[in-house]
Motif scaffolding. Structure first.
Motif, PDB file in Angstrom:
ATOM      1  N   THR A  11       0.772  -1.242  -0.001  1.00 46.07           N
ATOM      2  CA  THR A  11      -0.026   0.088   0.056  1.00 46.07           C
ATOM      3  C   THR A  11       0.866   1.244  -0.050  1.00 46.07           C
ATOM      4  O   THR A  11       0.395   2.235  -0.441  1.00 46.07           O
ATOM      5  CB  THR A  11      -0.908   0.147   1.080  1.00 46.07           C
ATOM      6  N   VAL A  12       2.263   1.344   0.308  1.00 46.13           N
ATOM      7  CA  VAL A  12       2.822   2.486   0.558  1.00 46.13           C
ATOM      8  C   VAL A  12       4.113   2.392  -0.479  1.00 46.13           C
ATOM      9  O   VAL A  12       4.865   3.193  -0.655  1.00 46.13           O
ATOM     10  CB  VAL A  12       3.291   2.835   1.984  1.00 46.13           C
ATOM     11  N   GLU A  13       3.989   1.407  -1.434  1.00 51.39           N
ATOM     12  CA  GLU A  13       5.103   1.007  -2.130  1.00 51.39           C
ATOM     13  C   GLU A  13       5.652   2.215  -3.083  1.00 51.39           C
ATOM     14  O   GLU A  13       6.607   2.269  -3.505  1.00 51.39           O
ATOM     15  CB  GLU A  13       4.914  -0.319  -2.787  1.00 51.39           C
ATOM     16  N   GLU A  14       4.585   2.730  -3.598  1.00 53.68           N
ATOM     17  CA  GLU A  14       4.825   3.884  -4.730  1.00 53.68           C
ATOM     18  C   GLU A  14       5.256   5.133  -3.929  1.00 53.68           C
ATOM     19  O   GLU A  14       6.251   5.902  -4.751  1.00 53.68           O
ATOM     20  CB  GLU A  14       3.479   4.153  -5.364  1.00 53.68           C
ATOM     21  N   ASP A  15       4.907   5.326  -2.766  1.00 54.97           N
ATOM     22  CA  ASP A  15       5.743   6.761  -2.233  1.00 54.97           C
ATOM     23  C   ASP A  15       6.817   6.672  -1.303  1.00 54.97           C
ATOM     24  O   ASP A  15       7.340   7.617  -1.094  1.00 54.97           O
ATOM     25  CB  ASP A  15       4.428   7.274  -1.239  1.00 54.97           C
ATOM     26  N   TYR A  16       6.992   5.366  -0.966  1.00 48.87           N
ATOM     27  CA  TYR A  16       8.083   5.173  -0.173  1.00 48.87           C
ATOM     28  C   TYR A  16       9.139   3.960  -0.492  1.00 48.87           C
ATOM     29  O   TYR A  16       8.548   3.123  -1.184  1.00 48.87           O
ATOM     30  CB  TYR A  16       7.553   5.048   1.415  1.00 48.87           C
ATOM     31  N   GLU A  17      10.388   4.016  -0.112  1.00 46.37           N
ATOM     32  CA  GLU A  17      11.422   2.999  -0.322  1.00 46.37           C
ATOM     33  C   GLU A  17      11.619   2.191   0.900  1.00 46.37           C
ATOM     34  O   GLU A  17      11.852   2.807   1.854  1.00 46.37           O
ATOM     35  CB  GLU A  17      12.620   3.631  -0.830  1.00 46.37           C
ATOM     36  N   ASP A  27       5.902  -7.470  17.527  1.00 47.53           N
ATOM     37  CA  ASP A  27       5.524  -6.749  16.450  1.00 47.53           C
ATOM     38  C   ASP A  27       6.356  -6.507  15.464  1.00 47.53           C
ATOM     39  O   ASP A  27       7.448  -6.427  15.588  1.00 47.53           O
ATOM     40  CB  ASP A  27       4.976  -5.125  16.797  1.00 47.53           C
ATOM     41  N   THR A  28       5.924  -6.196  14.106  1.00 48.65           N
ATOM     42  CA  THR A  28       6.781  -5.912  13.098  1.00 48.65           C
ATOM     43  C   THR A  28       6.644  -4.606  12.694  1.00 48.65           C
ATOM     44  O   THR A  28       5.367  -3.934  12.572  1.00 48.65           O
ATOM     45  CB  THR A  28       6.416  -6.896  11.651  1.00 48.65           C
ATOM     46  N   TYR A  29       7.840  -4.127  12.462  1.00 43.04           N
ATOM     47  CA  TYR A  29       8.106  -2.402  11.942  1.00 43.04           C
ATOM     48  C   TYR A  29       8.735  -2.574  10.536  1.00 43.04           C
ATOM     49  O   TYR A  29       9.521  -3.102  10.381  1.00 43.04           O
ATOM     50  CB  TYR A  29       8.573  -1.723  12.993  1.00 43.04           C
ATOM     51  N   PHE A  30       8.174  -1.605   9.614  1.00 44.29           N
ATOM     52  CA  PHE A  30       8.782  -1.199   8.489  1.00 44.29           C
ATOM     53  C   PHE A  30       9.638  -0.099   8.722  1.00 44.29           C
ATOM     54  O   PHE A  30       8.988   1.071   9.225  1.00 44.29           O
ATOM     55  CB  PHE A  30       7.687  -1.037   7.481  1.00 44.29           C
ATOM     56  N   ILE A  31      10.745   0.017   8.157  1.00 40.97           N
ATOM     57  CA  ILE A  31      11.744   1.057   7.919  1.00 40.97           C
ATOM     58  C   ILE A  31      11.606   1.700   6.544  1.00 40.97           C
ATOM     59  O   ILE A  31      11.849   1.085   5.604  1.00 40.97           O
ATOM     60  CB  ILE A  31      13.153   1.146   8.450  1.00 40.97           C
ATOM     61  N   LEU A  32      11.110   2.910   6.356  1.00 42.28           N
ATOM     62  CA  LEU A  32      10.865   3.454   5.223  1.00 42.28           C
ATOM     63  C   LEU A  32      11.532   4.829   4.913  1.00 42.28           C
ATOM     64  O   LEU A  32      11.728   5.461   5.840  1.00 42.28           O
ATOM     65  CB  LEU A  32       9.475   3.445   4.906  1.00 42.28           C
ATOM     66  N   ILE A  33      11.729   5.180   3.630  1.00 39.76           N
ATOM     67  CA  ILE A  33      12.070   6.807   3.409  1.00 39.76           C
ATOM     68  C   ILE A  33      11.284   6.991   2.092  1.00 39.76           C
ATOM     69  O   ILE A  33      10.729   6.277   1.613  1.00 39.76           O
ATOM     70  CB  ILE A  33      13.717   6.766   3.068  1.00 39.76           C
TER      71      ILE A  33
END
Length: 87
Positions: A11-17, A27-33
Motif C-alpha cells: 500500500t505504500v510502495e509507490e510513495d516510500y522506499e 510486532d513488525t515494524y517497517f523502516i521506510l524513506i
C-alpha cells in the motif's frame, strides 16, 4: 520478507522506499524513506507498525517518540554495515 509483511507494504510502495523490517516485542515494524530518483537520502525516515484492522493488514505510523527511537536504533544496529548513519 514474508508474504504477510509484503502485503502490508504494497500500500505504500509507490510513495516510500523500503529499507528493512524490525521485530520488536512481537510486532513488525517497517523502516521506510520517501521515494526519490536521487541516490541521496535527506535523512527523513519513517517507522511504520504492521497492524491488523478489520482482518486487513495495514501500516500505521509510530507516533511514540520512545518507541520510534528503540525500533530505529535496532534498525541501525542491524544495518550498520549497509548504511552510513549521521547521528
Amino acid at each position: 520478507m514474508t508474504e504477510e509483511n509484503r502485503a502490508g507494504f504494497e500500500t505504500v510502495e509507490e510513495d516510500y522506499e523500503f529499507l528493512d523490517t524490525v521485530e520488536y516485542e512481537g510486532d513488525t515494524y517497517f523502516i521506510l524513506i520517501p521515494a526519490t530518483d536521487s541516490e541521496e537520502i535527506d535523512g527523513e525516515v519513517f517507522v511504520m507498525k504492521l497492524v491488523e484492522i478489520d482482518g486487513e493488514e495495514m501500516l500505521e505510523g509510530v507516533d511514540d517518540g520512545e518507541l520510534f527511537d528503540i525500533v530505529y536504533n535496532i534498525f541501525k544496529e542491524n544495518n550498520k554495515d549497509e548504511f552510513e548513519f549521521l547521528d
